[in-house]
Write an enzyme that holds these catalytic residues in place. Sequence first.
Site, PDB file in Angstrom:
ATOM      1  N   GLU A 100      53.723  49.324  78.617  1.00  0.00           N
ATOM      2  CA  GLU A 100      55.044  48.630  79.289  1.00  0.00           C
ATOM      3  C   GLU A 100      55.145  47.095  78.088  1.00  0.00           C
ATOM      4  OE1 GLU A 100      54.118  46.776  82.983  1.00  0.00           O
ATOM      5  OE2 GLU A 100      53.131  48.744  84.084  1.00  0.00           O
ATOM      6  N   CYS A 113      55.250  41.186  73.316  1.00  0.00           N
ATOM      7  CA  CYS A 113      53.766  41.311  73.756  1.00  0.00           C
ATOM      8  C   CYS A 113      54.146  43.167  73.603  1.00  0.00           C
ATOM      9  CB  CYS A 113      53.497  40.508  75.881  1.00  0.00           C
ATOM     10  SG  CYS A 113      52.076  41.509  75.754  1.00  0.00           S
ATOM     11  N   CYS A 120      41.774  50.530  77.289  1.00  0.00           N
ATOM     12  CA  CYS A 120      41.564  50.661  76.550  1.00  0.00           C
ATOM     13  C   CYS A 120      39.900  50.435  76.330  1.00  0.00           C
ATOM     14  CB  CYS A 120      41.016  48.778  76.248  1.00  0.00           C
ATOM     15  SG  CYS A 120      39.993  47.879  75.303  1.00  0.00           S
ATOM     16  N   GLY A 174      45.082  47.779  75.647  1.00  0.00           N
ATOM     17  CA  GLY A 174      44.243  48.369  74.004  1.00  0.00           C
ATOM     18  C   GLY A 174      43.201  46.653  73.515  1.00  0.00           C
ATOM     19  N   SER A 206      44.862  39.471  68.909  1.00  0.00           N
ATOM     20  CA  SER A 206      44.749  38.821  70.581  1.00  0.00           C
ATOM     21  C   SER A 206      43.572  39.880  70.392  1.00  0.00           C
ATOM     22  CB  SER A 206      45.213  38.861  71.390  1.00  0.00           C
ATOM     23  OG  SER A 206      43.763  38.513  72.540  1.00  0.00           O
ATOM     24  N   HIS A 230      37.400  33.660  77.163  1.00  0.00           N
ATOM     25  CA  HIS A 230      36.778  34.052  78.981  1.00  0.00           C
ATOM     26  C   HIS A 230      35.490  32.701  79.884  1.00  0.00           C
ATOM     27  CE1 HIS A 230      40.689  35.575  78.356  1.00  0.00           C
ATOM     28  NE2 HIS A 230      39.855  36.577  77.800  1.00  0.00           N
TER      29      HIS A 230
HETATM   30  N1  SAH Z   1      42.192  43.690  73.988  1.00  0.00           N
HETATM   31  C1  SAH Z   1      43.200  42.440  73.392  1.00  0.00           C
HETATM   32  C2  SAH Z   1      44.404  42.246  74.316  1.00  0.00           C
HETATM   33  C3  SAH Z   1      44.295  42.934  74.713  1.00  0.00           C
HETATM   34  S1  SAH Z   1      44.576  41.754  76.150  1.00  0.00           S
HETATM   35  C4  SAH Z   1      42.167  40.933  73.797  1.00  0.00           C
HETATM   36  O1  SAH Z   1      40.929  41.271  75.144  1.00  0.00           O
HETATM   37  O2  SAH Z   1      42.126  39.765  73.629  1.00  0.00           O
HETATM   38  C5  SAH Z   1      45.566  40.145  76.317  1.00  0.00           C
HETATM   39  C6  SAH Z   1      44.647  39.412  76.705  1.00  0.00           C
HETATM   40  O3  SAH Z   1      45.718  39.697  78.276  1.00  0.00           O
HETATM   41  C7  SAH Z   1      43.349  38.911  77.318  1.00  0.00           C
HETATM   42  O4  SAH Z   1      43.227  37.287  76.905  1.00  0.00           O
HETATM   43  C8  SAH Z   1      43.478  39.668  78.434  1.00  0.00           C
HETATM   44  O5  SAH Z   1      41.909  38.781  78.326  1.00  0.00           O
HETATM   45  C9  SAH Z   1      44.292  39.063  78.551  1.00  0.00           C
HETATM   46  N2  SAH Z   1      44.192  39.787  80.737  1.00  0.00           N
HETATM   47  C10 SAH Z   1      43.502  41.056  80.305  1.00  0.00           C
HETATM   48  N3  SAH Z   1      43.885  41.196  81.912  1.00  0.00           N
HETATM   49  C11 SAH Z   1      44.440  40.125  82.856  1.00  0.00           C
HETATM   50  C12 SAH Z   1      44.002  39.700  83.696  1.00  0.00           C
HETATM   51  N4  SAH Z   1      43.822  40.712  84.833  1.00  0.00           N
HETATM   52  N5  SAH Z   1      44.577  38.995  84.238  1.00  0.00           N
HETATM   53  C13 SAH Z   1      45.408  37.687  83.152  1.00  0.00           C
HETATM   54  N6  SAH Z   1      45.224  38.188  82.023  1.00  0.00           N
HETATM   55  C14 SAH Z   1      44.292  39.118  81.628  1.00  0.00           C
HETATM   56 FE1  SF4 Z   2      40.384  46.003  76.173  1.00  0.00          FE
HETATM   57 FE2  SF4 Z   2      41.300  43.407  76.198  1.00  0.00          FE
HETATM   58 FE3  SF4 Z   2      41.414  44.502  78.372  1.00  0.00          FE
HETATM   59 FE4  SF4 Z   2      38.627  43.721  77.166  1.00  0.00          FE
HETATM   60  S1  SF4 Z   2      40.829  42.283  78.780  1.00  0.00           S
HETATM   61  S2  SF4 Z   2      39.663  46.054  78.698  1.00  0.00           S
HETATM   62  S3  SF4 Z   2      39.232  44.147  75.696  1.00  0.00           S
HETATM   63  S4  SF4 Z   2      42.890  44.759  76.614  1.00  0.00           S
END
Ligand code: SAH
Ligand code: SF4
Length: 376
Positions: A100, A113, A120, A174, A206, A230
């Site tokens: 998406e 985005c 991942c 990813g 990111s 986080h």
């Molecule tokens: N893998 C990389 C980039 C993709 S995730 C990373 O972890 O940074 C992009 C962002 O979305 C990250 O900050 C991630 O922590 C956040 N994210 C993942 N799942 C989420 C959720 N269920 N609700 C809100 N943010 C989320």
């Molecule tokens: Fe992968 Fe980013 Fe999701 Fe963590 S937050 S599982 S690193 S996509």
Amino acid sequence: MSVVEIERTEKINLLGLDGKAMEAFFLDLGEKAFRGNQMMKWIHHLGQSDFTEMTNFSKGLRERLAEVAEILPPKVAHKEFSKDGTRKWVLEFPSGGRVETVYIPDKKRGTLCVSSQLGCALDCSFCSTGKQGFQRDLTAAEIVGQVWVAQNSFGPVDNVGDRPVTNVVMMGMGEPLLNFENVVTSMNVMMADFGYGISKRRVTLSTSGVVPAIDRLSDEIDVSLAISLHAPNDALRDQLVPINKKYPLQVLLAACERFLNKFESNRRRITMEYVMLSGVNDSVEHAKELAVLLRNVPSKINLIPFNPFPGSEYRRSSNNAVRRFQTFMQDAGYITTVRSTRGDDIDAACGQLVGKVVDRTKRSERWKNKIQLQNE
Ligand code: SAH
Ligand code: SF4
């Protein structure tokens, strides 16, 4: 793999070539290097994917191109354009898999985005992508293809004209630093004048904290960095972001400092993403700990409302808790924003690309059923 697919993969998908590689491609064909920029312009400014339309190339060259190359964007399987300007696409890649891609306009900005992998491997406990497990890396052509589709939905752009996509964040599916080469190549295309012309401050990678690759990144390309933090301490971050066990907070923050020092700009900060999980990491105590933790790293904080998904064990923090956390951080001197949940009407906010996920829980339930069946 079918015969058709084998034939197709032999052609080079020009969407995945950055400026240098495109020049090299034309030199290989016995053409002049400047053809590279002409081709970049056809593909990325004008959205052209048909060689026969490229009238500034001779007929012979166009025929040769069709033999050895292709411009193969992902297929739009589904799209939703929201009233507030947000756009979402479900894109399907010719060699399999879906992502998406979301476009969120805001005043003068249009942020896209983008995903870097299918699934991942890092398994963060609050992330739906993590629950899917890892399928494969996206190619550079597949990463750039997401920008191509988004930009084309607005029509062609000229060199200096207003571009709809002003910002790209690698925050879809990813971990971009685990698909290093393809991500760097595609960010080069995003920033190139003959690509999407996006400034380096407006391309944001990111990462959840793959420390050696953060150092490598600053050697190869100058883009903005966001860290999925986080949690303000290792005990909690170990639970939320398991890669923390390998690269704990002090190691990660030292890498952030090295990254910033590399570029010698005192205006530069790293964005610290912080997903707000009710009762888990959202108290004022956590904010205090965070303020101390980040005191040596020029940072801005981005609080992200948690996006629940089927089977997730967390809840979104209350607006009050988010506000309290934000106020504390601001009073402590940190620029602190809260990610807007715009696009909620099409479930589009970034980092929340839930999709039709077959998560591990379901998979293991199926296994359990299978074992039960065998025992019966
Ligand atoms: N893998 C990389 C980039 C993709 S995730 C990373 O972890 O940074 C992009 C962002 O979305 C990250 O900050 C991630 O922590 C956040 N994210 C993942 N799942 C989420 C959720 N269920 N609700 C809100 N943010 C989320
Ligand atoms: Fe992968 Fe980013 Fe999701 Fe963590 S937050 S599982 S690193 S996509």
